[in-house]
Design a protein around this motif. Structure first.
Motif, mmCIF file in Angstrom:
data_model
loop_
_atom_site.group_PDB
_atom_site.id
_atom_site.type_symbol
_atom_site.label_atom_id
_atom_site.label_comp_id
_atom_site.label_asym_id
_atom_site.label_seq_id
_atom_site.Cartn_x
_atom_site.Cartn_y
_atom_site.Cartn_z
ATOM 1 N N THR A 94 9.650 5.747 -4.785
ATOM 2 C CA THR A 94 8.891 5.016 -3.776
ATOM 3 C C THR A 94 8.954 3.543 -4.115
ATOM 4 N N LEU A 95 8.756 2.758 -3.111
ATOM 5 C CA LEU A 95 8.738 1.321 -3.299
ATOM 6 C C LEU A 95 7.624 0.940 -4.265
ATOM 7 N N GLU A 96 6.554 1.702 -4.139
ATOM 8 C CA GLU A 96 5.411 1.500 -5.027
ATOM 9 C C GLU A 96 5.871 1.537 -6.491
ATOM 10 N N ASN A 97 6.647 2.593 -6.817
ATOM 11 C CA ASN A 97 7.111 2.741 -8.195
ATOM 12 C C ASN A 97 8.038 1.609 -8.596
ATOM 13 N N LEU A 98 8.970 1.302 -7.675
ATOM 14 C CA LEU A 98 9.904 0.210 -7.949
ATOM 15 C C LEU A 98 9.152 -1.069 -8.254
ATOM 16 N N PHE A 99 8.204 -1.328 -7.386
ATOM 17 C CA PHE A 99 7.425 -2.551 -7.469
ATOM 18 C C PHE A 99 6.661 -2.627 -8.785
#
Lengths: 254, 305, 66
Positions: free
Chosen positions: B295-300
């Protein structure tokens, strides 16, 4: 050029919908009508009072009294009203941020200053002219005589001072920040000029002279040639004020 | 062709360095999500693109034209929606759009057409109230309408969804997806789900620099975490499964939750079948078996930490 | 006193204009809860008792910006 017209139209609409035009019209109508009337009525008011035997000798008022009353009203409350009405025109937009979208549309920044100044000058001119015409008509009606070549020049001087004052307001509100910065700085500059005018040596160079000798011009105690240099200096200072405002506004971070 | 290009831009306010050596570009027809925590310098960057703030160093190009501080001609290509759009409260929506149209130099007929069209798109048609009575969401929608008025090549939206409720957010995002065919969209946000919904490329701004940039799908591949989530019907089988999976040599980590396991693997392809075989062998009732997408969340979080 | 009555046709428009300003300001005061500074009663007093200038001060710098 289209942007200039569009923004100018918006300015008129704004002055109208935020009551500024109504205020100016009402106040200047009142001054135009009230000044000669007050001059005429003054002795009668006194005589109608019971002075308990004290005799006050008031000479029969003339058109000169009407005009000096008019200039007194205009230079005091009139100019304060102009200051109150126009001091918000730039500060409000800057504190609220309403210019951001407008400027992002590609409206040149100097257009904002020029348009606002032009509209303010037009409104001042119309309301001042209306007041002057009313005052003149009432004076002629009540006193049956008005003479003196000084009248037009005297009226012109006060008008020019108003035009100068509007430039001061524009400059003050581009320099300062916050809601009342423009109002306070303009008031400060004008008070400073008034103080300077107490020194006779400064009077020749001081725009305030244009608003201090109006009655004298009509009564012929001040001659036109005394004020001509001041007129040119005021024109120069006004232009300088607007150019400076454009320059400062251009560099302002929004 | 890149519509927007920033080259080594620096900006500081007093002693605070907000932007440090910022470079990125946005290609035509992209929906570019400009992501970063609050205070990362997103608004500052956008204001520099519009010529409202002066960069200390570096250059900005819009449609290959250099942005000049103060009076920039490049603004005619741009539609801008500020984070908190401020309008003249004494105007009605169509009056405001008319003003904007006239300033942009559109013809009267065009203004009329665009005004009707855009007020319809943003759902403000028939609203004849003065703007001072508008809610936050209505102002945001009017803001989008004015930004699209001159058919901009580049649409810049500063946190268009942040202050809105879920319905308002959906409406705004829907409008942005409608216009993506015609214009390049750059929008800043810290709401990552919005980005996943409509963006095709992103740039992550952190401490004044772009720390990650690219196509969303490619980034997800690069940062792919090889992991599966296994959820079972019966809680008692969790520990059995944990023990058995632990024996497989390609497994690097197992996280145990109440009735599920998150298994991180070294090699997805080889092990997938092995895990499934175990499940069948021990007769475990599966509720869910999911190969986890990054998820973008994780990437971020990974980038920012 | 008779003379004063004679001037009444001149005085009436002036009074009407003053009243107009006052009414515009009062309507605005009652339609709004918040002002840039001051309270409702303060503004009512200023607008009613300070002729001409009271309503102007309210409408130019006291009025909320909506």
């Amino acid at each position: 050029m289209r942007g200039f017209f569009a923004f100018t139209k918006k300015e008129f609409r704004e002055h109208f919908r935020t009551y500024r035009i109504i205020i100016l019209a009402a106040v200047f109508f009142i001054f135009g009508m009230f000044s000669p009337l007050r001059a005429k009525m003054l002795p009668e008011i006194f005589s109608s009072l019971d002075m308990q035997g004290i005799l006050i000798n008031i000479p029969e008022p003339t058109y000169l009294d009407a005009y000096s009353q008019f200039f007194k009203n205009m230079t005091q409350i009139g100019l304060i009203v102009v200051l109150l009405v126009f001091s918000g025109m730039i500060t409000n937009e800057l504190t609220k941020g309403t210019l951001v979208i407008i400027l992002s549309k590609g409206l040149p920044r100097h257009t904002v200053i020029l348009s606002k100044y032009l509209v303010a000058v037009i409104l001042w001119t119309i309301s001042y002219a209306a007041a002057a015409v009313l005052n003149h008509v009432y004076t002629v009606y009540l006193f049956n005589q008005v003479s003196g070549e000084g009248v037009l020049f005297s009226l012109f001087c006060l008008w020019l001072f108003g035009v100068f004052m509007l430039a001061v307001i524009i400059l003050a509100s581009t320099i300062t920040q916050g809601n009342y910065g423009g109002l306070l700085l303009s008031a400060g500059i004008l008070i400073l000029l008034m103080v300077l005018n107490m020194f006779p040596k400064c009077q020749r160079f001081n725009p305030v002279s244009l608003a201090a000798n109006n009655a004298g011009l009509i009564a012929n105690t001040v001659s036109v040639s005394d004020l001509v240099p001041t007129v040119w200096i005021t024109v120069g200072l006004t232009a300088l004020g607007i150019l400076l405002s454009i320059f400062i506004f251009q560099e302002k971070q929004l | 062709m890149s519509i927007l290009r920033l080259e080594h831009v620096y900006k500081s306010f007093g002693k605070l360095d907000v932007i440090k050596d910022l470079s990125f570009s946005v290609s035509e027809h992209a929906v570019f999500g400009f992501i970063g925590p609050n205070g990362a310098g997103k608004t500052t960057t956008m204001k520099m693109i519009l010529g409202f703030l002066k960069p200390d160093a570096g250059e900005i190009y819009v449609c290959n034209e250099k942005v000049i501080y103060g009076n920039t001609k490049t603004n005619r290509y741009i539609g801008y929606l500020p984070d908190v759009p401020e309008f003249y409260g004494y105007m009605r929506p169509w009056e405001y759009l008319q003003l904007c149209g006239e300033i942009s130099g559109l013809s009267s007929a065009k203004i009329k057409d665009k005004t009707d069209e855009l007020l319809h798109i943003v759902g403000l048609d028939g609203v004849n109230r003065k703007i001072r009575g508008f809610s936050r969401g209505m102002k945001q929608r009017l803001g989008i309408a004015q930004a699209l008025l001159n058919d901009p090549i580049l649409l810049i939206c500063d946190e268009p969804t942040s202050a809105l409720d879920p319905i308002g957010r959906k409406e705004v995002l829907d409008v942005l997806s409608v216009v993506r065919d015609k214009t390049t969209v750059v929008f800043s946000t810290h709401i990552l789900s919005d980005v996943e919904r409509i963006c095709d490329s992103i740039g992550v701004l952190y401490q004044g620099k772009v720390v990650m940039q690219g196509k969303l799908s490619e980034l997800k591949n690069t940062y792919r975490q090889e992991s599966v989530l296994i959820e079972v019907e019966d809680k008692s089988q969790v520990s059995l499964l944990e023990k058995e999976i632990g024996k497989l040599n390609a497994v690097s980590q197992i996280d145990v939750f109440e009735n599920s396991l998150k298994v991180t693997l070294n090699q997805m392809d080889l092990i997938n079948n092995a895990v499934l075989e175990l499940v069948i062998k021990h007769n475990i009732n599966l509720k869910k078996y999911e190969v986890l997408e990054p998820t973008l969340e994780n990437l971020f979080m990974e980038l920012v930490q | 006193m008779e003379k004063l009555i004679e001037y009444l046709p001149f005085l009436i428009p002036i009074v009407l204009l003053e009243l107009l300003l006052m009414v515009i300001a009062l309507v605005h005061i009652f339609k709004h809860e918040n002002y840039r500074f001051g309270t409702r009663w303060l503004w009512i007093i200023i607008v009613v008792f300070i002729q001409i200038v009271g309503p102007i001060i309210y409408l130019t710098i006291g009025r909320s910006e909506d």
